[in-house]
Each structure stands twice: as structure tokens, then as C-alpha cells.
Design a protein around this motif. Sequence first.
Motif, PDB file in Angstrom:
ATOM      1  N   GLN A 145       7.849  -9.152 -59.402  1.00 28.26           N
ATOM      2  CA  GLN A 145       6.840  -9.270 -58.351  1.00 28.26           C
ATOM      3  C   GLN A 145       6.330  -7.901 -57.911  1.00 28.26           C
ATOM      4  OE1 GLN A 145       8.225 -11.573 -55.050  1.00 28.26           O
ATOM      5  NE2 GLN A 145       6.264 -11.548 -53.971  1.00 28.26           N
ATOM      6  N   GLU A 146       5.018  -7.834 -57.662  1.00 27.05           N
ATOM      7  CA  GLU A 146       4.429  -6.616 -57.128  1.00 27.05           C
ATOM      8  C   GLU A 146       4.785  -6.488 -55.644  1.00 27.05           C
ATOM      9  OE1 GLU A 146       0.219  -5.955 -58.375  1.00 27.05           O
ATOM     10  OE2 GLU A 146       0.418  -8.014 -59.123  1.00 27.05           O
ATOM     11  N   GLY A 147       4.725  -5.249 -55.129  1.00 23.56           N
ATOM     12  CA  GLY A 147       4.949  -5.078 -53.709  1.00 23.56           C
ATOM     13  C   GLY A 147       5.494  -3.710 -53.354  1.00 23.56           C
ATOM     14  N   LEU A 148       5.833  -3.555 -52.092  1.00 23.82           N
ATOM     15  CA  LEU A 148       6.343  -2.300 -51.545  1.00 23.82           C
ATOM     16  C   LEU A 148       7.740  -2.514 -51.013  1.00 23.82           C
ATOM     17  CD1 LEU A 148       5.667   0.684 -50.615  1.00 23.82           C
ATOM     18  CD2 LEU A 148       4.995  -0.348 -48.433  1.00 23.82           C
ATOM     19  N   LEU A 154       6.620   1.556 -54.698  1.00 26.02           N
ATOM     20  CA  LEU A 154       5.471   0.668 -54.822  1.00 26.02           C
ATOM     21  C   LEU A 154       5.347   0.237 -56.276  1.00 26.02           C
ATOM     22  CD1 LEU A 154       2.801  -0.588 -53.697  1.00 26.02           C
ATOM     23  CD2 LEU A 154       1.682   1.568 -54.336  1.00 26.02           C
ATOM     24  N   VAL A 155       5.312  -1.068 -56.522  1.00 26.50           N
ATOM     25  CA  VAL A 155       5.133  -1.575 -57.880  1.00 26.50           C
ATOM     26  C   VAL A 155       3.904  -2.472 -57.901  1.00 26.50           C
ATOM     27  CG1 VAL A 155       7.541  -1.404 -58.585  1.00 26.50           C
ATOM     28  CG2 VAL A 155       6.778  -3.447 -57.404  1.00 26.50           C
ATOM     29  N   ARG A 156       3.085  -2.288 -58.915  1.00 31.15           N
ATOM     30  CA  ARG A 156       1.884  -3.110 -59.032  1.00 31.15           C
ATOM     31  C   ARG A 156       1.421  -3.177 -60.476  1.00 31.15           C
ATOM     32  NH1 ARG A 156      -3.353   0.211 -57.827  1.00 31.15           N
ATOM     33  NH2 ARG A 156      -4.217  -1.882 -57.776  1.00 31.15           N
ATOM     34  N   TRP A 194      -1.158  -2.901 -67.279  1.00 29.75           N
ATOM     35  CA  TRP A 194      -0.152  -1.858 -67.090  1.00 29.75           C
ATOM     36  C   TRP A 194       0.705  -2.146 -65.868  1.00 29.75           C
ATOM     37  CZ3 TRP A 194       0.090   1.753 -70.908  1.00 29.75           C
ATOM     38  CH2 TRP A 194      -1.045   1.880 -71.730  1.00 29.75           C
ATOM     39  N   TRP A 195       1.918  -1.637 -65.890  1.00 26.26           N
ATOM     40  CA  TRP A 195       2.855  -1.794 -64.776  1.00 26.26           C
ATOM     41  C   TRP A 195       3.134  -0.411 -64.192  1.00 26.26           C
ATOM     42  CZ3 TRP A 195       4.135  -5.904 -62.128  1.00 26.26           C
ATOM     43  CH2 TRP A 195       5.266  -5.893 -61.308  1.00 26.26           C
TER      44      TRP A 195
END
Length: 330
Positions: free
Chosen positions: A283-286, A295-297, A306-307
Motif C-alpha cells: 500500500q502507498e502512504g506515509l 513515503l511510498v508511492r 515505478w515504486w
Amino acid sequence: MLAALLSGLVLPAVADQGASGAAAQVVSRERSISEWLLRMHEASRRRAYIGTLVVSSGGSMASARVWHVCDGEQQMERVESLTGTPRSTFRRNDEVVTFSPLSRVAVAEKREALGLFPHLLKTVDAAIEQHYSASPQGSERVAGFEADIVQLTPRDSLRFGYRIWSEKRTGLVVKLQTLDDQGRVLEQVAFSELQLDAPVSMDKLSRMMGNTEGYKVESPALVKTTPAAEGWRLVQEVPGFRAMSCYRRPTASGVDAVQWAFSDGLASVSVFIEAYDPRHHGQEGLQALGATHALVRRVMAGGTSWWLTLVGEVPAQTLQAFSQGLERTR
């Protein structure tokens, strides 16, 4: 933060020890932020000590036993975790070996040189002064030693502040706090017990570091590269932060990631870029733990998914600024 405390800080000296506190502050303020910081960095090369460090961050606490010795330009450390999973880390300059007794794995790699704020000497002095100020804050006793206190205050909202306690005689940092924009403590590292000028043997530490018998030795392959060679650029710079290094490194998914490191001389940010894989990326998020934000998005660029993973002891908005400034060039 642990690496930051394993170093020294020399505060400006006051010639007349009988001078009033107000006069002492005037003398201290005559030094620039760059002079203060260079003194911090250099002091890390002069001390030998043994102590117990306690780290408080995000409501959790951990401790470690530390041995540190210097011999000219060579520095060595041994850090034994006292809480959590057993782990022993040995460091000689930028060479690091981490032993995990339970898994019988030893990881050998290279990391940043030792010292408080290791990117300091690569940063333009004027740039640091544009983004931080320094002021003396009196003195306190820490781990049985009288310590001077200096506060480094950011001039904008893109970085945190620091409050640093240094032992009066030697200048060794004995306590360090990372502060948010309201002056609240996000993270603290402090010695609970300390022996200065301890008889630490560099030869003994070297032998322990090299004794990998019974361990599976893993050496992650780092390949030096450039953002341009990898097809990336930062179209909008984040004020005060400069690129320090760029490497390709293996990940748990088996695909190499690009690690692009930035620093303003004090705070550091790492940007990891890899091809998106739904089997390994969640999951994306902070996320935040004490002063550290991550931070991942997922982003689309150049027709590919891209990750991005951005990590640093900086406010969340700083990571957002880096994330939004990235652009694919091919």
C-alpha cells in the motif's frame, strides 16, 4: 540518529571562565554555524570511549553498548544491541559488518563515514547558514558529566531542529534530540553510562570484526551510477539539499533499485526507485517513527509503473517535495 551521536562536539571556548553567562553567550554567538558544525565533526576523530546508549523514538525505547576508538584517520566502533533481536555491528571507517547470531548471517557492506552529520564537509558553508542558526542553551549534567547545550534551529519548515549536549572537557556529544517545528522532541539518543578515554583496543576490535567463522557472509553488491544514466532527474530542487551519491543496489524482490542520497549538511534523505511489482509492493502512504518519515508511492513515468520509497529524518512535506520533483527522462 545512532551514528550521529557516536561522535563529538566542541563548543566555542570562553577564555575567562569567570565571565557572566551573558558574556559567554556573546562570545559563542561570534562563531558562525559552519564553525560550530565543523568543530562537531572534527571532535568525532579524537575520543575513545565505552558507554551505554538509550534511544527513545515514537514511544519505543532501545539500548546498545558502544565501544569507540580512534587512531589517526582510522576509526572503529563496536555496537552490541541490548534490546530486541541480538545483533553486533562492527565499523571501521566506511566498512561495516553486522553479525546476527540467531540466523548466523554476517552482512558486510560500505556505509557513510563516521561522524556527526557525515555529509557536512561536502556541503557549501553558506548553504548551511542559509537554513540553520545556532545558539547556546546553558548546561546540564548527562551520564554524570557536565555538558554544554547548543540548539540548531532551522530557518524553514523543510527540516527539523537539533538540541545537542556536549561534555565540557572533551566536547564529546552525550545527548542529542531531534525537534519538530514546535520544539517538541521527536527522538532522543543519550548515554546513560559513559567512560571517557577508555582503553579500547583497535586490534581486538579488528580481529572480532574479521572473525566470521560459522557465519554465512553476505555482501550486497552496490554499483555506483548517476541519475542521468538511470534515466531520472530532479526538475525541482528542494531548497538546501544537494545530491551526495547514487547507487544501484539489490532488493528483496531480486530487482535492483536506484538509491539517490541527498543532504543539506545535517539532514539526509534517500530516494529509492525500482520497477513496480504487485507481488512485492504493498500500500502507498506515509509512515513516521519519531523523527524518521517514509513515503511510498506508485508513479507512472515513461510508460512504466515505478515504486518510489523516500526515507529521511525530515518533515513529511520534504519527502513530498522530492517525490513531486522527480521526472523520468527516457
